[in-house]
Scaffold this active site. Structure first.
Site, short mmCIF file in Angstrom:
data_model
loop_
_atom_site.label_atom_id
_atom_site.label_comp_id
_atom_site.label_asym_id
_atom_site.label_seq_id
_atom_site.Cartn_x
_atom_site.Cartn_y
_atom_site.Cartn_z
CB SER A 1 -0.94 -0.12 1.27
OG SER A 1 -2.13 -0.88 0.85
CE LYS B 1 -4.37 1.40 -0.76
NZ LYS B 1 -4.47 0.26 0.15
CE LYS C 1 -1.63 3.65 2.81
NZ LYS C 1 -1.66 2.64 3.85
CB SER D 1 -4.57 1.26 4.06
OG SER D 1 -3.78 0.92 2.89
#
Length: 395
Positions: free
Chosen positions: A62, A65, A224, A117
């Site tokens: 992720s 992202k 993140k 997420s």
């Protein structure tokens, strides 16, 4: 610090002591992590401070992202209502539990994307901003190309494992530094808890950020988390201390929370951000002023090796007509670390020499019995040559 056409030489003998100018900078104490790849970057300058297997192409889960968010911010309209398609609502993996046909502002959906997420949010955002998921992925790869991310290729906006979907620690560090310079992105990723309207229930959405660094490290302000069965634990974090922001990337790291704290503390200790020149600073001996503040994270001993090179613009150039008069390029040794434009002070209309380019350097002259005299004479010749054309060059 005083800089300028005379200062180009003056700095070498009056600001940098000659007994220190030739010093070799000391390497910071070594450090290691449990990650298969890692990188540490100074956000302001973009300087990579640490890299281990930094160019290795790896699955990034992720962390994808980060690219999704910055592309959506730059190409989308935050107030737009994003409608959840069947494809988005049914996306597997982590989710903010969007329902088919549900509408949410792009701005709020970006919070769901980065704090929780949400793969459903990633898909909905991609379809809205890019026209289709495939169209959005094209924008992601175009952005990677523009940023010079040579070891990155994106196949989707969420980071679920896919053949040919990868990046590297160094590329993610560069991407993160770029994204953190965007105020909207920066605000989203530092948010610990976000509420948003929920059209399907009587209560609002309430999203708590999965990034534990925000509560376990003083000054943490992003970025993140990521995990898949193939990528394992991935993390990008950032923190600010003494007005300096650093970002850390680790890929496949079973002890990432500890490693990130260690790398951030190491970076702040060994690469403090320092001012090279500030906006409006007068250029000594010349009717010019610096047009942009430049800061750089110097390791021990590097500041003493700082030098610069002034290049004046041709009088007939477009940039000259718009007010710019030249550029000061800054170097440590032979490595360029940044540049600052120079302008005439507001209201001044002083004609500069009509030359295609006039340049000089802050490089320290070779040591001699009287280095200060050599430097002073060089500075005098340069200024006189600038003011009177080539006449002084014959002295």
């Amino acid at each position: 610090m005083t800089i300028g056409l005379m200062g180009v030489f003056v700095l070498a003998w009056s600001i940098i002591p000659w007994d220190r100018a030739a010093s070799v900078h000391a390497e910071p104490e070594p450090i290691s992590t449990h990650a298969k790849a890692a990188a540490l970057i100074d956000v302001e300058s973009g300087r990579l401070l640490y890299s281990d297997e930094g160019d290795k192409q790896m699955k990034i889960a992720s962390l994808t992202k980060i690219m999704t968010a910055i592309v959506a911010i730059e190409h989308g309209k935050l107030s737009d209502k994003v409608k959840t398609s069947k494809r988005a609502a049914g996306k597997e993996g982590s989710s903010i539990y969007l329902k088919l046909g549900e509408e949410m502002s792009l701005h709020n959906m970006l919070y769901g994307l980065m704090l929780r997420s949400g793969n459903d949010a990633a898909t909905a955002i991609a379809e809205h901003v890019g026209g289709s998921e495939e169209g959005f992925v094209h924008l992601m790869n175009e952005k990677a190309r523009m940023l010079g991310l040579e070891n990155s290729q994106f196949k989707n906006p969420h980071g679920l494992d896919a053949e040919g979907h990868y990046s590297s620690a160094n590329d993610l560090a560069k991407l993160t530094a770029y994204a953190l310079r965007n105020r909207i992105f920066k605000e989203i990723v530092k948010t610990k808890i976000k509420t948003a309207p929920n059209p399907n229930e009587e209560w609002d959405y309430k999203w708590k950020n999965k990034n534990k660094m925000l509560t376990m490290f003083e000054g943490a302000d992003g970025v993140k988390t990521g995990f898949t069965k193939q990528a394992f634990r991935c993390l990008v974090s950032s923190a600010t201390r003494n007005n300096q922001q650093l970002a850390v990337v680790t890929l496949n790291d079973g002890d990432d929370w500890v490693d990130h704290q260690k790398l951030l503390n190491w970076g702040f200790a060994h690469y403090p951000l320092d001012e090279v020149a500030h906006k409006g600073q007068p250029v000594n001996g010349y009717p010019l002023a610096v047009g942009r503040t430049l800061q750089y994270p110097f390791a021990e001993g590097e500041r003493e090796q700082l030098r610069s090179k002034m290049v004046l613009l041709p009088v007939k150039s477009t940039a000259y007509a718009l007010g710019e008069r030249g550029t000061i390029n800054w170097y440590i040794g032979d490595a360029k670390i940044g540049s600052t434009p120079v302008y005439e002070p507001q209201g001044a209309r002083i004609k500069l020499p009509d030359r295609e380019a006039w340049s000089t350097s802050l490089t320290s002259h070779p040591l001699s019995a009287k280095p200060w005299l050599t430097s002073f004479w060089g500075a005098l010749k340069f200024v006189l040559g600038t003011l009177f054309g080539g006449e002084a060059a014959r002295w």
